[in-house]
Design a protein around this motif. Structure first.
Motif, short mmCIF file in Angstrom:
data_model
loop_
_atom_site.label_atom_id
_atom_site.label_comp_id
_atom_site.label_asym_id
_atom_site.label_seq_id
_atom_site.Cartn_x
_atom_site.Cartn_y
_atom_site.Cartn_z
N UNK A 56 37.35 37.16 31.85
CA UNK A 56 38.79 36.94 31.80
C UNK A 56 39.62 38.14 32.22
N UNK A 57 39.00 39.25 32.47
CA UNK A 57 39.74 40.44 32.87
C UNK A 57 40.09 41.30 31.66
N UNK A 58 40.63 42.46 31.96
CA UNK A 58 40.98 43.41 30.91
C UNK A 58 42.17 42.88 30.12
N UNK A 59 42.16 43.11 28.84
CA UNK A 59 43.21 42.63 27.96
C UNK A 59 44.55 43.24 28.36
N UNK A 60 45.61 42.42 28.35
CA UNK A 60 46.98 42.82 28.70
C UNK A 60 47.12 43.24 30.16
N UNK A 61 46.20 42.83 31.00
CA UNK A 61 46.28 43.15 32.42
C UNK A 61 46.79 41.93 33.18
N UNK A 62 47.49 42.16 34.26
CA UNK A 62 47.98 41.04 35.06
C UNK A 62 46.91 40.55 36.04
N UNK A 64 43.37 38.98 36.84
CA UNK A 64 42.45 38.10 36.13
C UNK A 64 41.02 38.35 36.57
N UNK A 65 40.12 37.88 35.78
CA UNK A 65 38.71 37.99 36.09
C UNK A 65 38.26 36.80 36.92
N UNK A 66 37.24 36.12 36.51
CA UNK A 66 36.67 34.97 37.19
C UNK A 66 37.68 33.82 37.15
N UNK A 67 37.93 33.15 38.27
CA UNK A 67 38.87 32.03 38.27
C UNK A 67 38.47 30.96 37.25
N UNK A 68 39.47 30.45 36.55
CA UNK A 68 39.21 29.43 35.55
C UNK A 68 39.00 29.98 34.14
N UNK A 69 38.93 31.28 34.01
CA UNK A 69 38.76 31.91 32.71
C UNK A 69 40.02 32.71 32.39
N UNK A 70 40.63 32.42 31.24
CA UNK A 70 41.88 33.05 30.89
C UNK A 70 41.84 33.57 29.46
N UNK A 71 42.66 34.55 29.23
CA UNK A 71 42.93 34.99 27.86
C UNK A 71 44.23 34.31 27.45
N UNK A 72 44.14 33.44 26.50
CA UNK A 72 45.37 32.80 26.05
C UNK A 72 45.17 32.28 24.64
N UNK A 73 46.28 32.03 24.00
CA UNK A 73 46.26 31.54 22.63
C UNK A 73 46.53 32.67 21.67
#
Length: 85
Positions: A56-62, A64-73
């Motif tokens: 999902x990428x580094x926290x608080x970064x704009x 993103x990591x692998x497409x389809x994976x997000x940090x949310x909630x």
């Protein structure tokens, strides 16, 4: 010196030297396990954090990591509101 373990206030149980050796070995194993558990848990937490950052990428970064994976909630904990008088 006799090896005696007191059970309650009236009864006594005699312990053989072999049983004493097994007890001390068991105690040392239990202490070792208790010392290693926090180390293992922190290693697992670090590995999980590393895997999440890869996906999902580094926290608080704009970025993103692998497409389809997000940090949310967000899960908010209970709040206690204090008022000033």
């Amino acid at each position: 010196m006799k090896n005696v373990i007191r059970i309650g206030s009236k009864r006594k149980l005699k312990v053989t030297p072999r049983e004493m050796a097994l007890t001390s070995t068991l105690n040392s194993r239990v202490e070792l396990i208790q010392a290693l558990i926090p180390i293992g848990l922190s290693a697992v937490a670090e590995e999980l954090k590393r895997e999440v950052e890869q996906l999902a990428g580094i926290k608080h970064s704009r970025q993103r990591g692998v497409p389809g994976h997000y940090r949310w909630g967000v899960k908010r904990g209970p709040f206690i509101y204090l008022t000033r008088n």
